[in-house]
Design a protein around this motif. Structure first.
Motif, short mmCIF file in Angstrom:
data_model
loop_
_atom_site.label_atom_id
_atom_site.label_comp_id
_atom_site.label_asym_id
_atom_site.label_seq_id
_atom_site.Cartn_x
_atom_site.Cartn_y
_atom_site.Cartn_z
N GLY A 46 0.81 -1.23 0.00
CA GLY A 46 0.00 0.00 0.00
C GLY A 46 0.83 1.26 0.00
O GLY A 46 0.28 2.36 0.07
N TYR A 56 -1.47 3.60 3.84
CA TYR A 56 -1.69 2.16 3.90
C TYR A 56 -0.32 1.49 3.80
O TYR A 56 0.25 1.39 2.71
CB TYR A 56 -2.59 1.70 2.75
CG TYR A 56 -4.03 2.13 2.90
CD1 TYR A 56 -4.96 1.31 3.52
CD2 TYR A 56 -4.45 3.37 2.43
CE1 TYR A 56 -6.28 1.70 3.68
CE2 TYR A 56 -5.77 3.78 2.57
CZ TYR A 56 -6.69 2.94 3.19
OH TYR A 56 -7.98 3.33 3.34
N TYR A 86 -1.71 -5.72 0.79
CA TYR A 86 -3.14 -5.99 0.70
C TYR A 86 -3.44 -6.95 -0.44
O TYR A 86 -2.91 -6.81 -1.55
CB TYR A 86 -3.92 -4.68 0.49
CG TYR A 86 -3.71 -3.70 1.62
CD1 TYR A 86 -4.55 -3.71 2.73
CD2 TYR A 86 -2.66 -2.79 1.59
CE1 TYR A 86 -4.34 -2.83 3.78
CE2 TYR A 86 -2.46 -1.90 2.62
CZ TYR A 86 -3.30 -1.93 3.72
OH TYR A 86 -3.10 -1.07 4.76
N ILE A 144 -8.32 1.23 -2.29
CA ILE A 144 -7.00 1.79 -1.99
C ILE A 144 -6.34 2.22 -3.30
O ILE A 144 -5.99 1.39 -4.14
CB ILE A 144 -6.13 0.75 -1.26
CG1 ILE A 144 -6.84 0.29 0.02
CG2 ILE A 144 -4.76 1.34 -0.94
CD1 ILE A 144 -6.12 -0.82 0.76
N GLU A 174 -5.12 -8.87 4.46
CA GLU A 174 -3.90 -8.07 4.43
C GLU A 174 -2.84 -8.77 5.28
O GLU A 174 -3.14 -9.67 6.06
CB GLU A 174 -4.17 -6.67 4.99
CG GLU A 174 -4.76 -6.70 6.39
CD GLU A 174 -5.49 -5.45 6.77
OE1 GLU A 174 -5.51 -5.16 7.98
OE2 GLU A 174 -6.05 -4.78 5.88
N LYS A 182 -6.13 4.54 -3.54
CA LYS A 182 -7.46 4.18 -2.98
C LYS A 182 -8.61 5.09 -3.44
O LYS A 182 -8.38 6.16 -3.91
CB LYS A 182 -7.37 4.18 -1.47
CG LYS A 182 -8.68 4.63 -0.88
CD LYS A 182 -8.97 4.03 0.41
CE LYS A 182 -10.38 4.44 0.70
NZ LYS A 182 -11.04 3.82 1.67
#
Length: 779
Positions: A478, A499, A503, A513, A727, A777
């Motif tokens: 992320g 983030y 993920y 995201i 995640e 995101k």
């Protein structure tokens, strides 16, 4: 001698009077002949009268047969004699032509009275005396201006033509023709249209009192309009009932009972501004005019949308359309207050002179002043001049003292919205809401507006990646990445949120995201994404830039709807269409329209099922969770929210097994956006419209099969592909060596056609390739 002189004097007077009478009669007869010989104007021949063609409104029907609107010059629909109630005919004759069944088209006593008063006394208001046949001629062939002779010329013309008419038609046919052509007010012509407009029913269903109201309007259609002047209308109605008693059509007791009943209207307007689905009908009109031009050319016909009485059968669902319009109004009327409060006195529609002046210059009033060659100072003074003005808001219309400049600022502040629902298997349009109020905002946000679609484009990106070999459980970092070869462009997440985990694709889509979406785009390849988007139904140009992963491409709702049908209809996009068939005024079918569905899927069935499961996650644990916890919807729903840069546009796409619904909220002026992401994100601005719509559908007994339809279960393989943790943390070495506080810089490879299918990688290879991807995101 004196008496002889008196006698001679009387004889001279008698001769003079006799001579004058003969001259007068000769003058009248000559005047009559001048009209009959068409010296003043041409008269319709017997052949023309035998082939009377009336202008008929084109009617538009929903899929269930409900009338949703009309296109007309005069709002007129014909009925047969058998469909006219007896008491309506009796009311008409008693009030307008008591000797109707006795004369041959002309009541000579009345005609002579009118001609005498008009010619000899110059009384143009003498009027009256016209039979139903004469009035019918007046309706069919409007009077012309001949100066002081207008009235007598018209009366004689109508008398001549009325006698011709009575030789061609029976009394019943004349009554029918008359009631099908006479004006009733509010631009309504013909008794059927009047019955529909004022009482919401067919002519044959009118009661005695309603028939008397309608006949009462014939004396003065505006003055006795029951919508505008109910008290006058009731008084005139009772006069009609009294006339019916006078001529033996009613007993005294019947008249008394009918006269005491209150006036009850069920007013329905079928103008382009009012009624159900006005934006849809406006777009339909353009489509029909184009079709008619081609049809007339190919078939050597002269059909007209406004006069030929066509029947248009559409795919629109009457009840669903009502629900969608109500849902949009309920949400936006509330959101509007929050929107205005968030800006307060510093709102752009009050303080931003550039926006205000641009809006002023686009207004019709400004263009009118400009066309008058006024100076800028004169125009400015006119724009600021206050006068009584009707302004609309969500509480209704009210008259206030305001200037044109005040009006421009007032209408600039309104949030707009749009909603579109289509059958995913055929593309048949079920709802179409193009804006908040057609009278004041005629720009259609379903078909005309092209807006950035935000993260509603991401499912196309993810589908392209799956087609390239990615899996729903592939993990992406992320972390933000800056792209040096794109002016150091960095994909950021909504609200600047960080983030820092890895993920799974399915999670990144459900949580929208942005930083992950761009990395997924890298693996899919920009060319492949654009190609898939076009094959799914996007016709607009898609820019060849990495930001398309975040929805910077502009398109309209119809395009987006077609693309999303692929996810429900086994990978085959279905083009939205909204006309089922067209008939002429006799019921002959002129055209039939079939669904346009792609023959081959644009992606595999496995990937289609995976995408549905991933978008279900948006509703279950992602950005659309409020459908469950706030609105209590337990229906099978997959979806995607979308928010564009600076909160200019909010989107939501809802996929259910039998219906796809797209909602949008924003401002007509793209420079005006929401002040905060919390308010402007698609989950808050657009999603509630769908939520309220779905709630209404759930309560509708007629739409249970749509509302509560269930998705087919995915294959075991797809379920296995989805089985992973949402995640996971970055590896130990990455946490040591990678500073996640700063975005990494890389170069995005545009030509990604050589990208290989992702393979399992070891820990050190992951560390070595950590900068290869990139992420982002949505909301």
């Amino acid at each position: 001698m004196v008496s002889r002189k008196k006698k001679n004097s009387w004889k001279r007077w008698i001769k003079w009077i006799g001579f004058s009478a003969v001259l007068g009669l000769l003058a009248l007869f000559s005047f009559y002949l001048s009209v009959r010989w068409e010296i003043w104007e041409p008269l319709p021949s017997s052949e023309q009268l035998a082939d009377i063609k009336q202008s008929q409104a084109t009617e538009v029907y929903a899929r269930g047969g409900e009338l949703i609107g009309k296109y007309f010059i005069f709002d007129r629909q014909p009925v047969t004699f058998e469909e006219i109630p007896k008491h309506l005919i009796e009311a008409l004759i008693a009030t307008e032509d008591a000797r109707f069944y006795e004369h041959n088209g002309v009541d000579r006593r009345s005609l002579l009275r009118v001609i005498f008063k008009s010619i000899l006394m110059g009384d143009e208001s003498a009027g009256g005396g016209s039979t139903l046949s004469q009035q019918l001629i007046k309706n069919l062939y409007p009077r012309k201006d001949h100066g002081i002779f207008s009235m007598p010329v018209s009366k004689i013309k109508e008398a001549i033509c009325a006698t011709r008419l009575e030789k061609l038609y029976s009394k019943e046919e004349i009554i029918t023709l008359y009631l099908n052509t006479v004006p009733f007010g509010d631009n309504t012509y013909g008794v059927e249209s009047a019955a529909e407009k004022f009482f919401g029913k067919r002519t044959e269903d009118l009661t005695l009192e309603e028939s008397a109201v309608i006949v009462g309007m014939l004396k003065a259609s505006h003055s006795y309009n029951p919508r505008l002047f109910p008290e006058r209308s009731v008084s005139r109605r009772n006069t009609v009932l009294a006339q019916m008693e006078r001529y033996g059509y009613l007993m005294n007791e019947q008249r008394q009972i009918a006269s005491k009943k209150p006036l009850k209207l069920s007013y329905k307007s079928f103008s382009h501004e009012d009624g159900l689905a006005p934006y849809f009908r406006a777009s339909l009109q353009k489509k029909l005019e184009k079709w008619l031009k081609e049809y007339n050319k190919e078939n050597n016909t002269d059909l007209n949308l406004f006069t030929s009485g066509l029947k248009i059968y559409t795919t629109l669902d009457y009840n669903l359309q009502q629900m969608a319009e109500e849902a949009l109004a309920e949400h936006l009327s509330s959101l509007q207050d929050e929107f205005e409060d968030s800006y307060g006195r510093r709102a752009p529609w009050l303080m931003n002179n550039t926006i205000i002046q641009d809006a002023v210059r686009k207004s019709d009033y400004y263009k009118k002043l400009k066309a008058q060659k006024l100076t800028e100072k004169q125009i400015e003074d006119s724009l600021k001049l206050k006068r009584p003005m009707e302004l609309w808001d969500w509480d209704g219309s009210r008259v206030v003292q305001a200037s044109h400049l005040d009006s421009v600022k007032h209408y600039l502040k309104f949030l707009q919205g749009g909603a579109l629902s289509v059958d995913p298997f055929t593309g048949a349009v079920r709802t179409w809401v193009g804006g908040i109020n057609f009278e004041h905002f005629q720009y259609d946000h379903v078909s005309m507006a092209k807006r950035q679609v935000g993260s509603t484009f991401k499912p196309i990106v993810y589908a392209a990646a799956l087609e390239k070999g990615a899996k729903p459980c592939d993990y992406y970092s992320g972390q933000q990445v800056t792209y040096a070869n794109y002016d150091n462009w960095t994909a950021t997440n909504s609200g600047g949120e960080s983030y820092d985990l890895n993920y799974a694709m399915k999670t990144a889509l459900s949580k929208s995201i942005n930083t992950v979406a761009v990395k997924v785009m890298e693996d899919a390849g920009i060319p492949e994404i654009i190609d898939l988007a076009h094959r799914m139904g996007i016709e607009s140009d898609i820019p060849y830039v990495p930001s398309i992963a975040l929805g910077t491409a502009e398109m309209n709702m119809l395009e987006l709807a077609k693309a999303y049908t692929s996810f429900i209809n086994f990978g085959k996009p279905a083009k939205p269409y909204f006309i089922q068939k067209i008939e002429d005024n006799k019921g002959k079918e002129l055209a039939q329209f079939k669904p346009e569905v792609a023959e081959t899927p644009v992606f595999s069935e496995e990937n289609r099922q995976a995408m549905i499961e991933m978008m279900k996650g948006t509703v279950a644990e992602g950005t659309a969770q409020r459908l469950r916890w706030k609105y209590g919807l337990s229906n099978d729903i997959a979806g995607k929210t979308g928010t564009t840069q600076d909160n200019k546009d909010g989107w939501f796409v809802a996929l259910t097994p039998r219906l796809i619904t797209i909602t949008w909220v924003g401002s007509d002026d793209h420079r005006i956006g929401f002040r905060t992401t919390a308010m402007g994100q698609g989950a808050n601005s657009a999603l509630p419209i769908y939520a309220l719509f779905q709630q209404k559908m759930n309560r509708s007994t007629d739409h249970q099969s749509i509302a509560y339809a269930r998705f087919s279960p995915p294959s075991t393989r797809v379920l296995n592909l989805m089985n992973c943790a949402p995640e996971k943390e970055a590896g130990f070495l990455r946490r040591i060596f990678v500073n996640t506080d700063k975005p990494k810089t890389t170069r995005l490879e545009i030509d990604s056609t050589a990208v290989e299918t992702p393979k399992k990688e070891g820990l050190f290879k992951k560390i070595g390739n950590i900068f290869k991807k990139k992420n982002k995101k949505d909301n």
